[in-house]
Design an enzyme around this catalytic site. Structure first.
Site, mmCIF file in Angstrom:
data_model
loop_
_atom_site.group_PDB
_atom_site.id
_atom_site.type_symbol
_atom_site.label_atom_id
_atom_site.label_comp_id
_atom_site.label_asym_id
_atom_site.label_seq_id
_atom_site.Cartn_x
_atom_site.Cartn_y
_atom_site.Cartn_z
ATOM 1 N N ARG A 60 0.834 -1.207 0.000
ATOM 2 C CA ARG A 60 0.000 0.000 0.000
ATOM 3 C C ARG A 60 0.867 1.256 0.000
ATOM 4 O O ARG A 60 0.463 2.313 -0.475
ATOM 5 C CB ARG A 60 -0.959 0.000 1.202
ATOM 6 C CG ARG A 60 -1.865 1.234 1.266
ATOM 7 C CD ARG A 60 -3.094 0.979 2.134
ATOM 8 N NE ARG A 60 -2.762 0.569 3.476
ATOM 9 C CZ ARG A 60 -2.522 1.393 4.496
ATOM 10 N NH1 ARG A 60 -2.558 2.713 4.314
ATOM 11 N NH2 ARG A 60 -2.243 0.923 5.695
ATOM 12 N N TYR A 113 -14.561 15.023 -17.476
ATOM 13 C CA TYR A 113 -15.008 13.631 -17.419
ATOM 14 C C TYR A 113 -16.119 13.540 -16.378
ATOM 15 O O TYR A 113 -16.052 14.184 -15.329
ATOM 16 C CB TYR A 113 -13.825 12.737 -17.065
ATOM 17 C CG TYR A 113 -14.175 11.293 -16.876
ATOM 18 C CD1 TYR A 113 -14.759 10.564 -17.907
ATOM 19 C CD2 TYR A 113 -13.929 10.651 -15.664
ATOM 20 C CE1 TYR A 113 -15.091 9.227 -17.740
ATOM 21 C CE2 TYR A 113 -14.236 9.313 -15.495
ATOM 22 C CZ TYR A 113 -14.826 8.607 -16.527
ATOM 23 O OH TYR A 113 -15.152 7.288 -16.360
ATOM 24 N N ASP A 185 -5.614 17.051 -15.929
ATOM 25 C CA ASP A 185 -5.838 15.676 -16.385
ATOM 26 C C ASP A 185 -5.330 15.589 -17.816
ATOM 27 O O ASP A 185 -5.879 16.207 -18.723
ATOM 28 C CB ASP A 185 -7.334 15.354 -16.312
ATOM 29 C CG ASP A 185 -7.640 13.900 -16.640
ATOM 30 O OD1 ASP A 185 -6.824 13.261 -17.337
ATOM 31 O OD2 ASP A 185 -8.713 13.419 -16.237
ATOM 32 N N LYS A 210 -6.022 3.920 -19.924
ATOM 33 C CA LYS A 210 -6.183 4.287 -21.330
ATOM 34 C C LYS A 210 -4.869 4.082 -22.102
ATOM 35 O O LYS A 210 -4.398 2.973 -22.218
ATOM 36 C CB LYS A 210 -6.673 5.740 -21.410
ATOM 37 C CG LYS A 210 -7.826 6.090 -20.458
ATOM 38 C CD LYS A 210 -9.055 5.238 -20.657
ATOM 39 C CE LYS A 210 -10.291 5.771 -19.945
ATOM 40 N NZ LYS A 210 -10.227 5.803 -18.476
#
Length: 394
Positions: A60, A113, A185, A210
């Protein structure tokens, strides 16, 4: 690998993480599929536990495969360091919750988005963060929206799904004068086509699901920034727990190796298909930053080296005609996401209407006859022929 700045991106994606290859003594990277790592003694354990982003303490916190991805992404984006998360939205949410607090003001774009838009509309206001939404194509709107408590400006360019652009250099100039952080972004562009940090952006986020992964087989996010901001963001990241699994990190690493080559073909195919669509009588309009007809084409040439996979276009017809077109395509899979090796297509209104209300759809600029097409690596003539046969069926 030393002196990374002298190498081109095609070399960086293969060798920027070279020092880990030397440690492991392998050509292909190892997958560290473990949640935790042992220390040889209590002194080493104390050092591991107190070191932010230690790559071999607890997954983590970090993992050697994460570390390799981070090294490549930082070099591609031109930042000091990077972080990885379990998804693109994990990256965006982690950054926002790290950077703003109750009483702060955030400026965001009218078009984002859809999940990012919901954070602006619903989540941040619940925590006492004021949000002002502006037209991203109007620089004066950003300046007019700035308040004494403005902490952060959130940008996305090109934006999903309308492909409008934001002038990164102009907005960051406004922000720097006032000590405001700028987050961008960069998913729709990729670091191959656009480097926001070169234009003054403080934090760059990606949905690595993506282009970066490139094969539609992972969900992942990346945050690229300075060492100072990364430490703050990482502290929040460990609490939120948006962790990228070692296997997905390894698949992302593999995808990054071919990113420049894939983007070269994608950029070529998408521009050729966009130009082709503009000449079809069944098409009402086409939006693609690489087209001369795009209202911000000059800005696109100024801040982008290529224009990406996504074409947005409107069919001459209603919602039902658009559905028939999308359903008739053979090569383009009717699926969400973008930037993979295969072409993907969605009827934008059909996707967004389940997440945005009618008013939000109008604000986002999503009419009922809108199509979002993510161009893949297929032969361009095959893609053109497929579009033609589908248009004949609307």
């Amino acid at each position: 690998m030393k002196n990374n700045e002298k190498y081109n991106r095609e070399t960086l994606v293969l060798h920027a993480d070279h020092e880990w290859g030397e440690k492991e003594g392998t050509v292909a990277p190892a997958i560290y599929y473990t949640s935790t790592f042992p220390a040889k003694d209590s002194a080493e354990f104390a050092e591991m536990a107190s070191t932010p982003q230690h790559p071999q303490y607890y997954t983590r916190y970090g993992n050697p495969v994460h570390e390799r991805v981070k090294m490549i992404m930082a070099d591609l984006e031109g930042t000091e360091t990077a972080l990885v998360t379990g998804s693109g939205m994990g990256a965006i949410t982690t950054v926002l919750l790290s950077m703003v607090a109750t009483g702060d003001h955030v400026i965001a774009q009218k078009s984002h988005y859809m999940s990012t838009a919901k954070i602006m509309d619903e989540m941040l206001p619940r925590f006492g963060v004021e949000v002002t939404i502006v037209d991203q194509t109007d620089l004066s709107a950003f300046g007019d929206a700035i308040k004494p408590n403005t902490k952060l400006i959130l940008l996305e360019t090109p934006v999903n799904p309308t492909l409008l652009l934001t002038d990164l250099a102009a907005v960051t100039t406004l922000a720097k004068e006032r000590g405001i952080l700028v987050v961008a972004d960069n998913t729709f562009a990729s670091p191959i086509n656009q480097r926001p940090h070169d234009l003054g952006v403080d934090v760059i986020v990606h949905s690595a699901t993506k282009y970066l992964g490139g094969h539609s087989d992972i969900t992942a996010g990346v945050i690229c920034t300075s060492h100072e901001l990364a430490e703050v963001i990482w502290d929040t990241h460990t609490s939120i727990g948006s962790v990228l699994s070692p296997m997905d990190a390894w698949l992302l690493l593999r995808g990054l190796r071919t990113l420049p080559v894939r983007m070269e073909r994608i950029n070529y195919n998408a521009l050729a298909l966009a130009e082709f669509l503009e000449n079809q009588p069944e098409i009402e309009s086409v939006s693609y930053p690489g087209l001369v007809s795009h209202p911000q084409h000059d800005l696109a040439k100024q801040q982008m080296k290529g224009f990406g996979a996504v074409i947005a276009f409107a069919i001459k017809g209603d919602y039902a005609a658009t559905q028939r077109f999308v359903s008739a395509l053979n090569l383009s899979l009717n699926a969400v996401s973008l930037g993979g090796v295969e072409s993907l297509v969605i009827h934008s209104a059909a996707m967004w209407e389940g997440h945005l209300n009618e008013e939000q759809m109008k604000v986002a600029g999503i009419p009922p006859n809108y199509v979002r097409y993510s161009v893949g690596l297929e032969h361009i003539e095959d893609l053109k022929a497929d579009v033609l046969q589908a248009l004949a069926k609307i």
